[in-house]
Motif scaffolding. Structure first.
Motif, mmCIF file in Angstrom:
data_model
loop_
_atom_site.group_PDB
_atom_site.id
_atom_site.type_symbol
_atom_site.label_atom_id
_atom_site.label_comp_id
_atom_site.label_asym_id
_atom_site.label_seq_id
_atom_site.Cartn_x
_atom_site.Cartn_y
_atom_site.Cartn_z
ATOM 1 N N ASP A 359 -39.671 -16.154 4.723
ATOM 2 C CA ASP A 359 -39.787 -16.500 3.301
ATOM 3 C C ASP A 359 -40.816 -17.603 3.099
ATOM 4 O OD1 ASP A 359 -37.833 -14.677 2.590
ATOM 5 O OD2 ASP A 359 -36.226 -16.124 2.961
ATOM 6 N N ARG A 360 -40.838 -18.558 4.036
ATOM 7 C CA ARG A 360 -41.811 -19.649 3.895
ATOM 8 C C ARG A 360 -43.232 -19.123 3.964
ATOM 9 N NH1 ARG A 360 -39.325 -24.469 3.777
ATOM 10 N NH2 ARG A 360 -37.248 -24.568 4.718
ATOM 11 N N ASP A 361 -43.446 -18.078 4.799
ATOM 12 C CA ASP A 361 -44.780 -17.483 4.860
ATOM 13 C C ASP A 361 -45.141 -16.792 3.555
ATOM 14 O OD1 ASP A 361 -45.186 -18.324 7.350
ATOM 15 O OD2 ASP A 361 -44.781 -16.400 8.347
ATOM 16 N N TRP A 362 -44.164 -16.074 3.047
ATOM 17 C CA TRP A 362 -44.467 -15.236 1.879
ATOM 18 C C TRP A 362 -44.438 -16.021 0.575
ATOM 19 C CZ3 TRP A 362 -45.017 -9.743 1.193
ATOM 20 C CH2 TRP A 362 -45.196 -9.042 2.406
ATOM 21 N N PHE A 363 -43.543 -16.974 0.459
ATOM 22 C CA PHE A 363 -43.407 -17.707 -0.807
ATOM 23 C C PHE A 363 -43.497 -19.205 -0.565
ATOM 24 C CE2 PHE A 363 -40.787 -13.860 -0.940
ATOM 25 C CZ PHE A 363 -41.392 -13.176 -1.967
ATOM 26 N N PRO A 364 -44.688 -19.681 -0.197
ATOM 27 C CA PRO A 364 -44.779 -21.104 0.148
ATOM 28 C C PRO A 364 -44.357 -22.020 -1.003
ATOM 29 C CG PRO A 364 -46.948 -20.073 0.012
ATOM 30 C CD PRO A 364 -45.954 -18.976 -0.049
ATOM 31 N N ASP A 365 -44.636 -21.623 -2.242
ATOM 32 C CA ASP A 365 -44.280 -22.502 -3.358
ATOM 33 C C ASP A 365 -42.786 -22.506 -3.643
ATOM 34 O OD1 ASP A 365 -46.878 -23.067 -3.634
ATOM 35 O OD2 ASP A 365 -47.249 -21.646 -5.265
ATOM 36 N N LEU A 366 -42.198 -21.349 -3.426
ATOM 37 C CA LEU A 366 -40.809 -21.172 -3.835
ATOM 38 C C LEU A 366 -39.824 -21.590 -2.753
ATOM 39 C CD1 LEU A 366 -38.796 -19.944 -5.902
ATOM 40 C CD2 LEU A 366 -39.180 -17.740 -4.811
ATOM 41 N N ALA A 367 -40.158 -21.259 -1.513
ATOM 42 C CA ALA A 367 -39.186 -21.412 -0.432
ATOM 43 C C ALA A 367 -38.737 -22.860 -0.304
ATOM 44 C CB ALA A 367 -39.788 -20.926 0.878
ATOM 45 N N GLY A 368 -37.430 -23.040 -0.323
ATOM 46 C CA GLY A 368 -36.860 -24.347 -0.074
ATOM 47 C C GLY A 368 -37.074 -25.367 -1.174
ATOM 48 N N ARG A 369 -37.452 -24.941 -2.358
ATOM 49 C CA ARG A 369 -37.700 -25.942 -3.404
ATOM 50 C C ARG A 369 -36.386 -26.465 -3.993
ATOM 51 N NH1 ARG A 369 -40.095 -23.737 -9.010
ATOM 52 N NH2 ARG A 369 -38.625 -25.182 -9.966
ATOM 53 N N GLY A 370 -35.273 -25.785 -3.655
ATOM 54 C CA GLY A 370 -33.984 -26.358 -4.013
ATOM 55 C C GLY A 370 -33.418 -25.853 -5.317
ATOM 56 N N ASP A 371 -34.017 -26.221 -6.409
ATOM 57 C CA ASP A 371 -33.429 -25.921 -7.715
ATOM 58 C C ASP A 371 -33.599 -24.435 -8.046
ATOM 59 O OD1 ASP A 371 -32.460 -25.844 -10.200
ATOM 60 O OD2 ASP A 371 -33.691 -27.493 -10.990
ATOM 61 N N ALA A 372 -32.608 -23.631 -7.645
ATOM 62 C CA ALA A 372 -32.727 -22.179 -7.832
ATOM 63 C C ALA A 372 -32.773 -21.816 -9.315
ATOM 64 C CB ALA A 372 -31.544 -21.484 -7.167
ATOM 65 N N ASP A 386 -43.682 -5.610 -13.886
ATOM 66 C CA ASP A 386 -44.633 -5.317 -12.813
ATOM 67 C C ASP A 386 -45.112 -6.594 -12.135
ATOM 68 O OD1 ASP A 386 -45.759 -5.690 -15.337
ATOM 69 O OD2 ASP A 386 -47.685 -4.928 -14.667
ATOM 70 N N SER A 387 -45.408 -7.617 -12.930
ATOM 71 C CA SER A 387 -45.880 -8.848 -12.302
ATOM 72 C C SER A 387 -44.746 -9.552 -11.557
ATOM 73 C CB SER A 387 -46.481 -9.781 -13.352
ATOM 74 O OG SER A 387 -45.487 -10.263 -14.209
ATOM 75 N N PHE A 388 -43.554 -9.415 -12.080
ATOM 76 C CA PHE A 388 -42.385 -10.025 -11.447
ATOM 77 C C PHE A 388 -42.148 -9.419 -10.063
ATOM 78 C CE2 PHE A 388 -37.657 -9.955 -10.979
ATOM 79 C CZ PHE A 388 -37.460 -11.319 -10.828
ATOM 80 N N ILE A 389 -42.213 -8.102 -9.994
ATOM 81 C CA ILE A 389 -42.003 -7.444 -8.701
ATOM 82 C C ILE A 389 -43.149 -7.763 -7.755
ATOM 83 C CG2 ILE A 389 -41.924 -5.183 -7.589
ATOM 84 C CD1 ILE A 389 -40.345 -4.251 -10.099
ATOM 85 N N ALA A 390 -44.364 -7.685 -8.274
ATOM 86 C CA ALA A 390 -45.514 -7.969 -7.424
ATOM 87 C C ALA A 390 -45.447 -9.395 -6.869
ATOM 88 C CB ALA A 390 -46.806 -7.770 -8.223
ATOM 89 N N GLN A 391 -44.837 -10.268 -7.629
ATOM 90 C CA GLN A 391 -44.791 -11.663 -7.213
ATOM 91 C C GLN A 391 -43.586 -11.979 -6.325
ATOM 92 O OE1 GLN A 391 -46.967 -14.072 -8.708
ATOM 93 N NE2 GLN A 391 -46.136 -15.785 -7.564
ATOM 94 N N TYR A 392 -42.447 -11.431 -6.654
ATOM 95 C CA TYR A 392 -41.203 -11.949 -6.064
ATOM 96 C C TYR A 392 -40.466 -11.004 -5.119
ATOM 97 C CZ TYR A 392 -41.327 -15.951 -9.232
ATOM 98 O OH TYR A 392 -41.664 -17.101 -9.882
ATOM 99 N N LEU A 393 -40.859 -9.740 -5.040
ATOM 100 C CA LEU A 393 -40.100 -8.836 -4.165
ATOM 101 C C LEU A 393 -40.345 -9.250 -2.711
ATOM 102 C CD1 LEU A 393 -38.273 -6.316 -4.199
ATOM 103 C CD2 LEU A 393 -40.303 -4.960 -3.805
ATOM 104 N N SER A 394 -39.268 -9.605 -2.022
ATOM 105 C CA SER A 394 -39.442 -10.174 -0.679
ATOM 106 C C SER A 394 -39.218 -9.107 0.386
ATOM 107 C CB SER A 394 -38.444 -11.307 -0.462
ATOM 108 O OG SER A 394 -37.162 -10.768 -0.304
ATOM 109 N N PRO A 395 -39.782 -9.288 1.565
ATOM 110 C CA PRO A 395 -39.547 -8.363 2.678
ATOM 111 C C PRO A 395 -38.050 -8.227 2.965
ATOM 112 C CG PRO A 395 -41.271 -9.898 3.237
ATOM 113 C CD PRO A 395 -40.716 -10.361 1.931
ATOM 114 N N HIS A 396 -37.363 -9.343 2.852
ATOM 115 C CA HIS A 396 -35.927 -9.326 3.086
ATOM 116 C C HIS A 396 -35.236 -8.284 2.203
ATOM 117 C CE1 HIS A 396 -31.895 -11.022 3.696
ATOM 118 N NE2 HIS A 396 -31.732 -10.863 2.399
ATOM 119 N N LEU A 397 -35.595 -8.296 0.921
ATOM 120 C CA LEU A 397 -34.952 -7.374 -0.010
ATOM 121 C C LEU A 397 -35.418 -5.941 0.218
ATOM 122 C CD1 LEU A 397 -32.964 -7.240 -2.299
ATOM 123 C CD2 LEU A 397 -34.826 -7.553 -3.903
#
Lengths: 517, 429
Positions: A359-372, A386-397
């Motif tokens: 997740d840290r590789d894929w979402f450097p800004d988001l990962a571990g920022r705390g305030d979900a 479309d932009s939401f999926i392109a931005q946030y769909l993670s390998p995990h999911l």
């Protein structure tokens, strides 16, 4: 309704019966969590209790409380009524309307737990989304919509009195056929006012003076050509061509329409535009509401305000809602927006609070920022599906849902698996899924290309054919006929390959008398 | 936050739209209703129900892509596929079918439910009884008066003498108005007493004077006793109809044939019921003799004997004379038979029908029922039956006679429509 027992020990309610006090207690308890813990901001809420009959009415009118009269709504009503009466289709527990105050219809048949669920879902989840998502803010007027619909209804009724139901119906039929081509997809260019025009002219002149070089004068150029070009450019600018909003174009430029007919086109266009953001945010909107109701109900249970039994009842409904059958399951009917949306919201919260190395590789800004909650609120405000999926769909999911990408080329005999949930495929799967939700990509791209105002006034439209996906010819002709009726002269639709500009097919339609004479 | 209870709002918000939809799809819905009427048992005909119409007629077209070309799908639940695998194209194409149309359109048929009212309306819509318009115009405007109790005011010609006198009597009794006999009695006693006992006479004179004074104070008839007959205008029954069902129940009529006849009668009854405020039905069955019976007996109880049709008409005329004056009733005659008749009776039957039956009735329908397995197309019989020949002759002169042959349940409705179609009378001429 039976006498409702006053609940004890801080419970919101006991049993499954409810009354208006119960609803109020539920709403207040939910509000505490929604505002205090999740930081949501909503329009004022109005909860309206309705019966099954009224729910069917609402279905027929796209959920709107008032809408003008048209047979197609009656058709929809007849269909839903049959399905409902035969038990083939249950009714929604709620309908929520993007307006201020935000209207939440809740069914009288719901149990107290279900009322809590739908209040958390609609009055807080959807309501927050309507109030904060940029598409809704840009394209819809939550404060004015109910009044506008009221106006539209009475205006069309007056037209029916004055010009006859048949005449109004013909215009509405035609406008409905074109309604999907009646929305603006990007904010329109503002017509410049005189002051800014002068300023631009001054700046342009200064620029020319700065770069003036006498040598340019000596370069030979084409002679008369510019005059004709300029004339065409002027015409196109005046007609605002090319124009993808066909209803807008007809309203402004159709030569023969009467004022009331233009107004009806405008009404249909406005209603369609109002719904346009909803089409673009299905996954996010439902994901947001589902995530919010899940959080609120869980917190209520933790606070001891719901019994274990009620919480289990809630979980039962919740898991039904977010159930996603596999593609080879008989129950599969496409990706369930509730399931995908909820899974993505959960995933974002997980990445924000307890990220993995991936997740840290894929979402450097988001990962571990705390305030979900804050991370989610940002996503809800600034994206569409479309932009939401392109931005946030993670390998995990992607692994969890076991998504794969299938290529269906008519020219090939077999389907091909383009990508799966592996290192090579993540980005391709994600891109393809995002495109699947891109309304701009899903709807055929049809634009008014030109019109021969001096000659036979034929209207020329182009359909930019993407990926060799042509229009369904019979329906296209039917719609084109409606278009020609409104335009008053012939219409030509060219299907043009977007890649090489080749004309693949042409449809013609001539105007029939009736709408315009 | 507000909570609003909308449950008590008037319902039926979609009604106007629904009616518009029905109006738009009317021709198709009518066809659908007509077809489904062929399949239903007649008991159900008054119920509403599901109908299916072709979706093309109520289509709402939009620009949409046809399918084909190059498409991509993302699907959940991969189990075994690796990148580059190929999968045979599933039948029906689409590769996963994520393109389901949003409101389930694209089917060939649109199904929905009609209410009873809508169903019947459409069912009977294009039917019109012959001569009906005429009769209705004549009677529709006729409004009569009817008794509506008594009133204290009115014109002298409406004075209700009996009621007035009764009121007066009860008032006189209640107030103890002295009767003339009483006074006379006293006067008699007075005459005796005047001679014998002056004191007694004085007493009597006083009593007589009191009684007379009382009699003048309490009038024999007081204005408050007077009653007038009251009338109020009332529309005459728009039209009343009586339907005579005549049927041959001799041995040659099978159960199947009776069933056909029954359906025809029921349909006719249904139709008349909608056209007239009041519909009477008279069942007359006949073999070699005729009898008026109730419905149950008419259809159920078996009978044996020969066939003499004229007896039924005689019985019918008797009933008409006794109960249904042609001046007050629209008379419809529906006769069902397998066509047999005693040859010697044909002339008598023809004479009765022409001279006595047809002149009093609105319509005379003859339904010849055949066995289903008789074969041959409708309207073609290997040999014309006695009755068919007889009526065929009459019909040339008399357009009010209609005749049809029916062999199957599903033939009933078209036959019925034919018989009562608008302008059938003119057509028959």
């Amino acid at each position: 309704m039976n006498q409702i027992l006053r609940p004890s020990r801080g419970l919101l309610f006991e049993g499954s019966d409810w009354d208006f006090d119960t609803l109020r207690r539920i709403h207040d308890a939910c509000e505490e969590i929604a505002v205090g813990e999740l930081g949501l901001s909503m329009y004022p809420t109005r909860i309206e209790v309705i019966s099954a009959e009224q729910m069917l009415d609402a279905y027929a009118a796209n959920g709107m409380p008032v809408l003008y009269r048209h047979w197609s709504f009656g058709k929809r009503f007849a269909r839903h009524e049959l399905l409902y009466r035969k038990g083939m289709q249950g009714l929604a527990y709620e309908i929520v309307i993007n307006s201020s105050p935000c209207l939440c219809y809740v069914m009288e048949e719901n149990t107290a737990t279900m009322q809590a669920l739908v209040i958390a879902h609609a009055a807080f989840g959807h309501n927050h989304f309507f109030r904060n998502n940029h598409l809704f803010l840009e394209w819809t007027d939550a404060h004015g919509i109910l009044d506008y619909l009221e106006f539209a209804r009475s205006y069309i009724m007056r037209c029916e009195d004055k010009y006859g139901e048949a005449a109004v119906e013909r215009v509405l039929d035609a406008a409905h056929a074109l309604s999907q081509q009646g929305v603006f997809r990007v904010p329109r260019r503002r017509i410049p006012d005189l002051a800014s025009e002068e300023r631009r002219e001054r700046e342009r002149r200064q620029h020319e003076e700065r770069i003036y070089d006498d040598l340019w004068r000596t370069i030979p150029g084409p002679r008369n050509a510019p005059a004709a070009k300029a004339e065409e450019a002027r015409r196109r600018a005046l007609l605002q061509l090319p124009q993808e909003n066909l209803l807008y174009f007809l309203e402004k430029s159709a030569p023969k329409l009467r004022p009331w007919q233009r107004e009806i086109l405008r009404i249909v266009r406005h209603v369609e535009q109002y719904f346009y953001p909803q089409r673009q945010t299905k996954v996010m909107n439902e994901g947001c509401a589902t995530w919010v109701h899940h959080r609120i109900m869980t917190r209520l249970h933790e606070q001891g305000r719901l019994t274990d039994g009620h919480y289990l009842e809630f979980l039962h409904s919740h898991t039904n809602v977010v159930f996603q059958p596999s593609f080879d399951d008989r129950r599969y009917g496409g990706i369930n927006p509730y399931a995908l949306g909820f899974a993505m919201m959960e995933d974002i919260a997980r990445i924000a609070t307890s990220p993995t190395a991936e997740d840290r590789d894929w979402f450097p800004d988001l990962a571990g920022r705390g305030d979900a909650e804050a991370a989610l609120r940002e996503a809800w405000a600034n994206h569409r599906d479309d932009s939401f999926i392109a931005q946030y769909l993670s390998p995990h999911l992607m692994r969890k849902l076991r998504l794969f990408h299938l290529v269906d080329d008519e020219a090939e005999d077999e389907l091909q698996v383009g990508a799966i949930h592996d290192e090579r495929g993540y980005r391709r799967v994600r891109r393809a899924l995002a495109r699947q939700y891109d309304v701009g990509h899903l709807d055929p791209d049809i634009q008014v290309e030109d019109v021969d105002l001096m000659g036979d006034r034929r209207l020329i439209l182009h359909h930019r054919v993407l990926d060799r996906q042509m229009l369904e010819p019979d329906e296209a002709r039917a719609v084109l006929q409606h278009l020609a009726d409104l335009w008053g002269y012939g219409v030509l639709l060219r299907e043009v390959d977007a890649a090489n500009g080749a004309v693949l097919r042409e449809h013609h339609a001539g105007a029939r008398p009736g709408i315009v004479d | 936050m507000q909570i609003v209870d909308r449950r008590l709002n008037p319902g039926g918000k979609s009604l106007a739209n629904r009616q518009r939809f029905l109006r738009r799809a009317k021709d198709m819905v009518r066809d659908a209703v007509r077809n489904s009427a062929g399949e239903r048992s007649l008991k159900d005909i008054e119920r509403g129900g599901e109908v299916t119409i072709p979706a093309s007629g109520v289509k709402e077209p939009h620009f949409r892509r046809a399918g084909g070309g190059f498409r991509e799908h993302v699907l959940p639940g991969n189990k075994e596929y690796l990148e580059g695998d190929t999968i045979p194209r599933p039948p029906g194409g689409g590769g996963g079918g994520s393109e389901g149309s949003p409101d389930g359109e694209g089917e060939d048929a649109f199904r929905f439910a009609l209410t009873q009212e809508e169903f019947l309306d459409l069912f009977l819509e294009d039917l019109e009884l012959p001569e009906l318009a005429k009769k209705r115009v004549v009677e529709g405007d006729a409004s009569g008066v009817r008794r509506a109790g008594f009133a204290t005011q009115g014109s002298p010609s409406n004075l209700a003498l009996g009621r007035t006198m009764r009121n007066a009597l009860s008032r006189r009794l209640a107030l103890r108005r002295p009767k003339p006999d009483e006074v006379e009695e006293l006067e008699e006693a007075l005459r005796v007493a005047e001679a014998a006992d002056p004191a007694e006479a004085e007493l009597l004179r006083g009593r007589i004077a009191r009684l007379k004074a009382r009699a003048t104070r309490i009038p024999y008839i007081d204005p408050i006793d007077v009653r007038y007959r009251q009338f109020e205008p009332a529309p005459k029954p728009i039209a009343r109809a009586v339907m005579f069902c005549l049927m041959d129940v001799s041995g040659s009529m099978t159960e199947g044939m009776k069933d056909l006849a029954k359906r025809f009668y029921l349909l006719l009854h249904l139709f008349l019921k909608r056209r007239y405020k009041h519909v009477d039905v008279v069942f007359i069955r006949h073999t070699h003799e005729a009898k008026e019976v109730d419905e149950e007996t008419f259809f159920r109880s078996p009978e044996t004997g020969g066939t003499i049709v004229s007896t039924a008409f005689e019985e019918m005329l008797k009933v008409v004379e006794a109960r249904y004056s042609p001046a007050d009733w629209n008379i419809y005659v529906a006769q069902a038979s397998d066509g047999d008749n005693t040859t010697a009776d044909n002339e008598r039957t023809a004479q009765l029908v022409m001279e006595r039956i047809v002149p009093v009735c609105q319509y005379f329908a003859y339904l010849e029922v055949g066995r289903e397995d008789d074969g041959g197309p409708i309207g073609f019989m290997p040999r014309e039956t006695e009755l068919w020949r007889t009526y065929g002759r009459l019909r040339i002169e008399e357009p009010r006679i209609a005749m049809r042959k029916v062999r199957h349940r599903k033939d009933i409705y078209p036959v019925f429509r034919d018989l009562f179609r608008k302008g059938a009378v003119e057509g028959a001429k």
